[in-house]
Design a protein around this motif. Sequence first.
Motif, short mmCIF file in Angstrom:
data_model
loop_
_atom_site.label_atom_id
_atom_site.label_comp_id
_atom_site.label_asym_id
_atom_site.label_seq_id
_atom_site.Cartn_x
_atom_site.Cartn_y
_atom_site.Cartn_z
N LEU A 29 0.72 -1.20 -0.17
CA LEU A 29 -0.44 0.17 -0.13
C LEU A 29 0.90 1.46 0.03
O LEU A 29 2.43 0.85 0.34
CB LEU A 29 -1.28 0.09 1.25
CG LEU A 29 -1.83 -1.33 1.19
CD1 LEU A 29 -2.74 -1.09 2.72
CD2 LEU A 29 -2.75 -1.31 0.45
N ALA A 30 0.65 2.77 -0.74
CA ALA A 30 1.51 3.14 -0.80
C ALA A 30 0.32 4.63 -0.27
O ALA A 30 1.60 5.88 0.06
CB ALA A 30 1.44 4.30 -2.27
N GLY A 31 -0.29 4.54 -0.17
CA GLY A 31 -1.18 5.73 0.85
C GLY A 31 -1.07 5.68 1.87
O GLY A 31 -0.60 4.80 3.02
N ARG A 32 -1.94 6.66 2.62
CA ARG A 32 -1.73 7.31 4.27
C ARG A 32 -3.42 5.77 4.93
O ARG A 32 -2.52 5.89 6.62
CB ARG A 32 -2.00 8.38 5.34
CG ARG A 32 -0.90 9.06 4.36
CD ARG A 32 -1.01 10.32 4.71
NE ARG A 32 -2.15 11.32 3.68
CZ ARG A 32 -2.28 12.30 4.29
NH1 ARG A 32 -1.65 12.66 4.67
NH2 ARG A 32 -3.15 13.02 2.91
N ILE A 33 -3.98 5.27 4.35
CA ILE A 33 -4.92 4.57 5.12
C ILE A 33 -3.95 3.22 5.18
O ILE A 33 -3.10 2.47 4.35
CB ILE A 33 -5.90 4.49 4.19
CG1 ILE A 33 -6.73 5.64 4.35
CG2 ILE A 33 -7.18 3.12 4.26
CD1 ILE A 33 -7.63 6.10 3.35
N GLU A 34 -4.81 2.91 6.07
CA GLU A 34 -3.07 1.16 6.43
C GLU A 34 -3.91 -0.65 5.72
O GLU A 34 -3.47 -0.91 5.91
CB GLU A 34 -3.95 0.97 8.26
CG GLU A 34 -3.01 2.24 9.08
CD GLU A 34 -3.07 1.69 10.53
OE1 GLU A 34 -3.98 1.00 10.90
OE2 GLU A 34 -2.47 2.49 11.02
#
Length: 256
Positions: free
Chosen positions: A228-233
Amino acid sequence: MIFGIHPVREAIEAGTEIEKIYFRKTAGESLTAADRTNAGAASALREQAEEAGIHIQEVPVEKLNRLTRNGNHQGVAAVIAAISYKDINELAEELEAQIAAGEAPLVMLIDSVTDIRNFGAIARSAECAGVAALIMPAKNSAPVNAEAIKSSAGALTLIPVSRVGSLKGAVALLRNIGMQCVAATEKSDTLVYETDFTRPTVIVMGAEDKGISRDILNLCDMRACIPLAGRIESLNVGAAAAVVLFEARRQRFEQG
């Protein structure tokens, strides 16, 4: 929905697929003479349901009244399954025959996914990805009802579904016939892109909140995560299942 002690007993004895049986919660409630008369028969029916491996739940009489539209339920109501389930032993025999013929079946096992929309999305992705069967626990799982079938775009009527009393037993059985079990979990340093899905494989997905249970996780041959590259886990389990399934589909497509 069927209700009443005798109709539900007859359905069990006839081998009807029953999703769940609701029994009236009597603790702390005032009972009429008729209620007390039915209590013994309902208790015997409960034992029969437990022996048959049917999920049961105690609910207030008000819920039974709503479910049966104030019918003469006698403290018992059963939800009939919307599909016919596949016996896990029969499924294992079919998968073993496919493996013996040089095929590499792909199976999806879901551990306690209770959200109907996620469950339906998983079934839809599984059917589109050519999954041979979907395996789910008899308890702590989303019901296979009209809403689930609608969420799956009808996939639940097309893909074989096996409902088992023991996921651990199902995993052990499938491993015994030569299938690898891959747990899709963030608790791994191995990416799904680094995992060989061209072998006979069981992909294991976990519950929305707790993930795969420790007992099942320990039985799996390997663990794989989605980067995952975003901030949501994390992704929700429906989206995650689609990613893993179509990575398996991509590998098999490239293999020819």
